[in-house]
Write an enzyme that holds these catalytic residues in place. Structure first.
Site, PDB file in Angstrom:
ATOM      1  N   GLU A 158       0.939  -1.210  -0.061  1.00  0.00           N
ATOM      2  CA  GLU A 158       0.068  -0.201  -0.107  1.00  0.00           C
ATOM      3  C   GLU A 158       0.964   1.281  -0.027  1.00  0.00           C
ATOM      4  O   GLU A 158       0.634   2.109   0.779  1.00  0.00           O
ATOM      5  CB  GLU A 158      -0.910   0.045   1.252  1.00  0.00           C
ATOM      6  CG  GLU A 158      -2.008  -0.922   1.072  1.00  0.00           C
ATOM      7  CD  GLU A 158      -3.126  -0.737   2.410  1.00  0.00           C
ATOM      8  OE1 GLU A 158      -2.826  -0.080   3.184  1.00  0.00           O
ATOM      9  OE2 GLU A 158      -4.173  -1.064   1.983  1.00  0.00           O
ATOM     10  N   GLU A 234      -6.405  -7.635  -0.625  1.00  0.00           N
ATOM     11  CA  GLU A 234      -6.772  -7.972   0.841  1.00  0.00           C
ATOM     12  C   GLU A 234      -8.271  -7.763   1.027  1.00  0.00           C
ATOM     13  O   GLU A 234      -8.834  -6.597   0.995  1.00  0.00           O
ATOM     14  CB  GLU A 234      -6.138  -6.692   1.678  1.00  0.00           C
ATOM     15  CG  GLU A 234      -4.777  -7.207   2.002  1.00  0.00           C
ATOM     16  CD  GLU A 234      -4.073  -6.104   2.689  1.00  0.00           C
ATOM     17  OE1 GLU A 234      -4.554  -5.487   3.608  1.00  0.00           O
ATOM     18  OE2 GLU A 234      -2.714  -5.860   2.506  1.00  0.00           O
TER      19      GLU A 234
HETATM   20  C1  GLA Z   1      -3.922  -2.506   5.083  1.00  0.00           C
HETATM   21  C2  GLA Z   1      -2.616  -3.136   5.257  1.00  0.00           C
HETATM   22  C3  GLA Z   1      -2.696  -4.446   5.934  1.00  0.00           C
HETATM   23  C4  GLA Z   1      -3.367  -4.284   7.312  1.00  0.00           C
HETATM   24  C5  GLA Z   1      -4.777  -3.823   7.038  1.00  0.00           C
HETATM   25  C6  GLA Z   1      -5.522  -3.478   8.283  1.00  0.00           C
HETATM   26  O1  GLA Z   1      -4.459  -3.018   4.135  1.00  0.00           O
HETATM   27  O2  GLA Z   1      -2.218  -3.511   4.106  1.00  0.00           O
HETATM   28  O3  GLA Z   1      -1.417  -4.782   6.241  1.00  0.00           O
HETATM   29  O4  GLA Z   1      -2.626  -3.185   8.050  1.00  0.00           O
HETATM   30  O5  GLA Z   1      -4.711  -2.747   6.082  1.00  0.00           O
HETATM   31  O6  GLA Z   1      -5.831  -4.667   8.912  1.00  0.00           O
END
Ligand code: GLA
Length: 583
Positions: A158, A234
């Site tokens: 991210e 995710e």
């Molecule tokens: C983002 C991050 C993950 C985690 C989620 C929340 O997507 O990429 O590593 O922190 O948020 O659980």
């Protein structure tokens, strides 16, 4: 040789379309003896792939190290995925977020203030290179192209939510390729604003991270990734908890409907988390968007497979959804049965401040805790004050308990924005400092911990502090110094800060949930293993004790209590209690 590629529309496994049905399991949040069990249960839900991050700071706790033993044996974890007939996705960071201490970045790296954070600054890049080379030496021979399970590798994490330094991303890509990565590389970003473009490079396959409104998010992603497979890297089907909040849950039916929408749209998915596990020891991260909020010990995440590895209602709802689209194995994992309960009474205790904490004097302004060479847990600051008055710091990271000649004065907490305390008279000042977890998201990652200077007493700087860290890797010194508690019933309690010990008998290995009603705040240990932090504040009420920690015969429970307990008893409960949810 098997191949995995990105086609015009699909992922291609040996040139055939392949839908990635992945579930996240972080090997570093699960006892290694339980890895195979959790992976197996992922396949039984209908998944074909396991995804894991790699936490740099865990593998390299001090500069120049790279541990791959026991719970850090990434190679063995990937081999178990292969043995289950599944594929693997590896996300080595170097930054992983993940509610993990410092988002996985080693704290030692930033002891040099010139080192950049998640950028192409040369000092940072040099450290990243040696880390990635070490990880990729484990991953490269386990790629599908070498007969292994790994089909995809993620670049950063991210990154579009943090920066847009393309040189940095390019460095990670070049290094991966040079090290032998020949499976497709991808990035993941939130489908908002320009994050997807900022966090990626034209040559990388772009994926999204989200937990709801699948069609809308996929359409947004499609505009930025016009060809190739759509993937939710995710799929947030649950969420984490911070201390002092309610326990977050998402309904099984609503989550399953989102998963159905993803699969109906033809997308690939990585369920985050399939099985969350536990932030053992001092490994939890924290959020800070203006207010510091440390993450709790449990990382159950309201995931399909619970923290202790049992299927939940969400597991069965997801299995039903997957079965609508793909074949699912017939075997179903067993549900949790009530665990044996018992009460354990501590009998010996040692006061923490009288136990040996090797401290040394640091000339000049009050230093951050990193000068001790230890980067997690508790530290002790000491000095002698000639007079009392008002003592203040610029910031407390994160929680400081003050003692004058052994008597408690009070606590300052970063969560409450506190940084000033009244000291009634001169004397020996001791400050027990807790690093409650390094921030894992946003601009405060990489920051140092401790009492931030200047330390001012009545406006005059106090210099030349003694500082040492509390070594809890072995409890031997505490055990040796512990003496029998003064006579009194169980409600006589225990004064903190102290480490108390109890022994209990067990028939052999088996899961437990430790309940510490009546205790205030600290850490609990089973046979020396740090289960994590407990806090009467909640939401979580029980700590997960993985079965393999318990042995036949005598076992030891140790409790580091910071304040005081109203009881000398702890108990093992029938099952988990993660606290009240919003409903
Ligand atoms: C983002 C991050 C993950 C985690 C989620 C929340 O997507 O990429 O590593 O922190 O948020 O659980």
């Amino acid at each position: 040789m098997d191949t995995f590629a990105i086609g015009d529309q699909d992922f291609l496994l040996n040139d055939e379309p392949f839908r990635v049905l992945s579930g996240a399991i972080h090997y570093f949040r699960v006892h290694p003896d339980l890895w195979a069990d959790r992976i197996h249960k992922a396949r039984l839900m209908g998944l074909n792939t396991i995804e894991t991050y790699v936490p740099w700071n865990e593998h390299a706790p001090v500069p120049g190290s790279f541990h791959t033993d026991d719970g850090l044996d990434l190679g063995r974890f990937l081999d178990l995925v292969a043995a289950e007939g599944m594929r693997a996705i590896v996300r080595p960071g170097p930054y992983i977020c993940a509610e993990w201490d410092n988002g996985g970045l080693p704290a030692w790296l930033f002891s040099d203030p010139t080192v950049g954070v998640r950028s192409s600054e040369p000092g940072y890049l040099a450290a990243v290179s040696s880390y990635l080379e070490a990880v990729l030496a484990v991953v490269v021979p386990r790629q599908i192209t070498h007969g292994g399970p790994v089909i995809l590798l993620q670049i950063e994490n991210e990154y579009g939510a943090f920066g847009k330094d393309k040189e940095y991303l390019q460095h990670l890509v070049d290094l991966s390729k040079r090290s032998g990565v020949d499976v497709p590389l991808f990035t993941c970003d939130q489908p908002f604003g320009t994050m997807i473009e900022d966090g990626s490079l034209p040559e990388l396959h772009k994926t999204g991270t989200f937990g709801s409104r699948a069609e809308e998010r996929l359409a947004f992603l499609r505009e930025r990734q016009p060809t190739g497979p759509l993937m939710c890297a995710e799929f947030w089907n649950g969420w984490f908890d911070n201390w002092g909040t309610h326990h977050h849950t998402t309904g099984a039916a609503a989550s399953a409907a989102e998963l159905d929408a993803l699969l109906t749209a033809g997308a690939s998915v990585n369920i985050y988390m399939f099985h969350g596990g536990t932030n053992f020891g001092f490994t939890n991260g924290a959020n800070d968007k203006g207010i510091y909020e440390p993450t709790i010990t449990s990382y159950d995440y309201d995931a399909p497979l619970s923290e202790d590895g049992h299927p939940t209602a969400k597991y069965f709802a997801f299995r039903d959804v997957i079965a609508k689209h793909f074949p699912v194995p017939e075997e179903v994992p067993s549900e949790r049965v009530p665990l044996p309960t018992s009460v354990v009474t501590v009998s010996e205790s040692v006061h923490l401040l009288s136990a040996a904490v090797a401290a040394s004097q640091v000339p000049g302004p009050i230093p951050p805790v990193e000068v001790t060479g230890r980067y997690r847990g508790f530290s002790l600051y000491q000095t002698s004050l000639e007079t009392g008055g008002i003592l203040s710091f610029s910031e407390v990271r994160d929680r400081a308990q003050f003692f004058l000649d052994g008597f408690p004065l009070g606590t300052l907490s970063r969560e409450l924005g506190e940084r000033t305390i009244a000291v009634p008279a001169g004397g020996r000042l001791q400050i027990l400092l807790e690093d409650q977890g390094r921030v894992n998201y946003g601009q405060r990652i990489g920051e140092s911990k401790g009492l931030m200077g200047p330390a001012l007493l009545n406006g005059v700087e106090v210099l030349d502090w003694e500082i040492g860290s509390v070594d809890l890797d072995s409890l031997a010194a505490f055990r040796e110094a512990a003496t029998g508690l003064p006579v009194g019933g169980t409600t006589a309690g225990v004064a903190g800060p102290s480490v108390s010990f109890a022994t209990f008998e067990a028939d052999g290995p088996g899961d437990r949930f430790l309940r510490l009603d009546g205790w205030t705040k600290g850490n609990a240990f089973i046979n020396g293993f740090n289960l994590g932090r407990y806090w009467s504040r909640g939401p979580q009420r029980t700590l997960y004790v993985p079965g393999p920690l318990i042995r036949e015969g005598a076992n030891e429970l140790a409790i580091l209590e910071l304040h005081g307990s109203a009881t000398r008893e702890a108990s093992f409960a029938v099952g988990p209690d993660l606290g009240p949810d919003e409903k």
